[in-house]
Design an enzyme around this catalytic site. Structure first.
Site, short mmCIF file in Angstrom:
data_model
loop_
_atom_site.label_atom_id
_atom_site.label_comp_id
_atom_site.label_asym_id
_atom_site.label_seq_id
_atom_site.Cartn_x
_atom_site.Cartn_y
_atom_site.Cartn_z
N GLY A 9 0.84 -1.18 0.00
CA GLY A 9 0.00 0.00 0.00
C GLY A 9 0.88 1.24 0.00
N SER B 113 -4.17 -2.23 0.08
CA SER B 113 -5.44 -1.61 0.49
C SER B 113 -5.59 -0.18 0.00
CB SER B 113 -5.56 -1.65 2.01
OG SER B 113 -5.69 -2.98 2.48
N THR B 114 -4.46 0.50 -0.26
CA THR B 114 -4.52 1.89 -0.71
C THR B 114 -5.40 2.06 -1.93
OG1 THR B 114 -2.36 2.44 0.22
CG2 THR B 114 -3.11 3.80 -1.62
N ALA C 212 -8.98 3.22 -1.40
CA ALA C 212 -9.30 4.49 -0.73
C ALA C 212 -9.98 5.43 -1.71
CB ALA C 212 -8.02 5.12 -0.17
N GLY D 197 -12.02 8.58 -0.71
CA GLY D 197 -12.19 9.99 -0.37
C GLY D 197 -11.00 10.86 -0.70
N GLY D 198 -9.83 10.54 -0.16
CA GLY D 198 -8.68 11.37 -0.46
C GLY D 198 -7.63 11.30 0.63
N GLU E 263 -14.46 16.63 4.57
CA GLU E 263 -15.09 15.40 5.03
C GLU E 263 -15.40 15.54 6.52
OE1 GLU E 263 -12.67 12.06 4.01
OE2 GLU E 263 -13.03 12.26 1.87
N ASP F 279 -2.61 -10.14 9.27
CA ASP F 279 -1.39 -10.95 9.30
C ASP F 279 -0.25 -10.26 10.04
OD1 ASP F 279 -2.85 -12.64 7.60
OD2 ASP F 279 -2.08 -11.64 5.81
N HIS G 245 -17.38 2.19 9.17
CA HIS G 245 -17.79 3.26 8.27
C HIS G 245 -19.32 3.34 8.26
CE1 HIS G 245 -18.13 5.91 4.85
NE2 HIS G 245 -16.84 6.09 4.88
N ARG H 211 -16.97 9.91 12.34
CA ARG H 211 -17.57 8.68 11.85
C ARG H 211 -18.22 7.84 12.95
NH1 ARG H 211 -12.95 6.84 7.46
NH2 ARG H 211 -13.60 8.28 5.82
N HIS I 83 -14.38 -0.71 8.77
CA HIS I 83 -13.69 0.05 7.73
C HIS I 83 -12.21 0.27 8.04
CE1 HIS I 83 -13.02 2.87 4.53
NE2 HIS I 83 -12.78 3.87 5.36
N GLU J 229 -1.72 1.27 8.44
CA GLU J 229 -2.82 0.82 9.29
C GLU J 229 -2.41 -0.25 10.28
OE1 GLU J 229 -7.54 -0.55 8.90
OE2 GLU J 229 -6.32 -0.25 7.09
N ARG K 57 -10.24 7.52 13.94
CA ARG K 57 -9.47 8.17 12.88
C ARG K 57 -10.27 9.29 12.24
NH1 ARG K 57 -9.18 7.41 7.08
NH2 ARG K 57 -10.81 5.84 7.29
#
Length: 566
Positions: free
Chosen positions: A34, A63-64, A67, A69-70, A135, A247, A268, A317, A378, A402, A413
């Site tokens: 990521g 995982s990146t 993403a 939103g930003g 956001e 992992d 989320h 959130r 999330h 993460e 977060r």
């Protein structure tokens, strides 16, 4: 300190696996591709003689890429790192590490501009500057995005392109389709003024058929950098990709590193609801949609967020997720509705093309109708406890992104701080590894066997473990549910490789399921200990925030595998 009246769980300190069939030696091994892993590998490539990047799937499968939103940074002249820090601390509900947050917000803008220099194409405003949006939890427009709602995919593309451009460099090697099993440990002969120390000295990994090496092997390294992402598949439904099975967290725990803030799981608020039987990775409806003005309605058509928080749909959130769960209970429904129709069809299709496409794949047109949503796992704010340079409590082991617990996120977060955290702390970890290798502080040591039995949980048990985690340390928790989850997790067979009546062999699905089980056990123990509600941890039997709990819950394993929560 542990849960009253409950015996401490005992977890194995290694996975059951064949002995390594091959061995290679490098200066640093980075696990994960990521934003954190790719950045660390690129930074280390020019600073240490030989770096190896290991990734569980293809290079671009981190995982990146998911993403939407930003990435948050104070890029607007009207904004400031101080304002970004304030918003982050509010979202973290009193348990952020202010020093880590200060590092994030002050170094963040420069790191984002370096991403642009590395080829990341962010969306631009009319004046040619990076376009910024807002956001939940932010009081300024500071979210840079790309491709409308494809920010992660664009960042991943740019970093992978940078790595591909130097693949011929003998100083860097990439192994794809490789699952890291355990962090190897040994004893340093030089140690510290207090004597020899235990040190991370490499990893074992299993390379699937498509990889450049086959089977189980060992990578010996002066430094191990974990960038393995989150724990999404510990739960029944998540926005995380299938490879997010915890992992790195599990391997670090088994190796002797301390974990922290495990109980703070971000659910989320607006994940596409696809029915009660839906599981695995579910489509995310980005928070940026609410940032642009979409509203939440219950199934009676009532807008409920203005009565819940001054920021309404743009509240942090955890506030939105809990409000949705309460509203679902009040209406007897299993979802609420996200209404974006008033934003206009042209705007929705141009600003959020990926979301529009994913909804259409599921027979939904959000330009004409509200879409059903419900909370799902999330992001995980906890992980491997690190200092401001990514160093864990196990010498030689680093964690970034993460998988790490830097203290940046605290109990919750702040939106779009995750990509920034991976970027900023990848740079810091790479610099620190470089300095310590150059100074001779990270000698290569030989791995030694850790005491105790090894573990293997049958792949067939994964859905049961996920159901236990979702019902115990899920969106809303209580002491009885957490105690039941603890007992049910303890009953899962972890010695399946020695039981003739259990179908399990040392292989990828079993290793992943073992990691899922160990993470679920540790997470549940941390949630049971914290007798309050704060951020991503909400207990109906302790619904208030208690100032006495403005501290971190940490988890570690004793030499015999006893789980210690304190």
């Amino acid at each position: 300190m542990s849960t009253p009246g409950a015996a401490a769980p005992v977890l194995a300190r290694t996975l059951a696996a064949p002995a390594p069939g091959w061995t290679t030696t490098v200066d640093a091994v980075v696990v994960g591709s990521g934003i954190a892993g790719l950045t660390a590998a690129l930074e280390l490539r020019t600073r240490v003689p030989h770096v190896l990047l290991v990734t569980k799937g293809e290079l671009s499968s981190g995982s990146t890429v998911w993403a939407q939103g930003g990435i948050a940074a104070a890029l607007d002249p009207e904004d400031s790192p101080e304002a970004h820090l304030a918003d982050t601390l509010v979202a973290g509900v009193g348990v952020c590490d202010p020093a880590a947050v200060e590092v994030l917000v002050t170094e963040g803008p420069a790191r984002v501009r370096e991403l642009v220099a590395r080829g990341a194409n962010f969306d631009l405003a009319a004046n040619g500057d990076i376009a910024l949006t807002r956001e939940g939890g932010h009081h300024a427009d500071r979210i840079a995005h790309a491709g409308g709602d494809a920010t992660g995919a664009e960042i991943s593309r740019a970093l992978v392109a940078q790595l591909d451009a130097v693949r011929s460099d003998p100083g860097i090697e990439v192994i794809e389709n490789a699952l890291v099993l355990d962090v190897l440990t040994g004893t340093s002969s030089t140690g510290t003024p207090d004597g020899p120390v235990t040190r991370a000295c490499g990893v074992t990994l299993h390379v699937r058929g498509e990889g450049t090496r086959d089977g189980v092997g060992a990578v010996l390294a002066r430094a191990v950098v974990l960038a393995t992402g989150g724990v999404g598949q510990v739960f029944r439904s998540s926005t995380n990709p299938p490879q997010a099975t915890g992992d790195g967290i599990a391997a670090a725990l088994r190796a002797g590193a301390t974990l922290g803030d495990l109980e703070f799981v971000q659910f989320h608020p607006t994940v596409l609801w696809l029915g009660l039987g839906a599981k695995g990775q579910l489509p995310l409806i980005s928070e940026a949609v609410r940032g642009e003005g979409a509203i939440l309605l219950d199934t009676d058509g009532h807008r409920f967020m203005p009565a819940q928080h001054p920021m309404a749909e743009l509240a942090p959130r955890d506030v939105v997720a809990h409000a949705i769960v309460r509203q679902m209970a009040a209406t007897g429904s299993d979802h609420v509705l996200l209404d974006a129709r008033h934003l206009g069809a042209d705007f929705l299709r141009s600003r959020f093309p990926t979301i529009t496409e994913r909804l259409a794949e599921n027979g939904l047109d959000w330009t004409e109708e509200p879409v059903p949503v419900a909370p799902a796992q999330h992001y995980h704010s906890g992980g491997v406890v690190t200092d401001l340079h990514g160093r864990s409590t196990l010498d030689g082991l680093y964690a970034i992104g993460e998988v790490a617990c830097t203290g940046v996120h605290g109990a919750n977060r702040l939106a779009s701080n995750s990509l920034l955290e991976g970027l900023v702390f990848a740079h810091r970890a790479a610099r620190q590894v470089t300095e310590r290798v150059a100074a001779g502080e990270l000698e290569q040591v030989e791995p030694v066997d850790r005491p105790g039995p090894s573990a293997l949980v049958a792949a067939a048990a994964r859905s049961r473990i996920q159901s236990i985690a979702s019902a115990g340390p899920g969106v809303i928790r209580d002491g009885d549910g957490l105690a039941a989850a603890t007992a049910r997790l303890a009953a899962v067979r972890t010695d399946a490789h020695e039981a003739s009546d259990v179908v399990a062999q040392p292989q990828a699905a079993e290793w992943e399921t073992t990691n899922v089980h160990q993470v679920a056990t540790a997470l549940t123990a941390a949630a049971a200990l914290r007798t309050e509600s704060r951020g991503g941890h909400f207990r109906t039997d302790h619904p208030d925030t208690d100032p006495a709990w403005e501290r971190r819950v940490v988890v570690s394993l004793d030499a015999d595998g006893t789980l210690r929560v304190r």
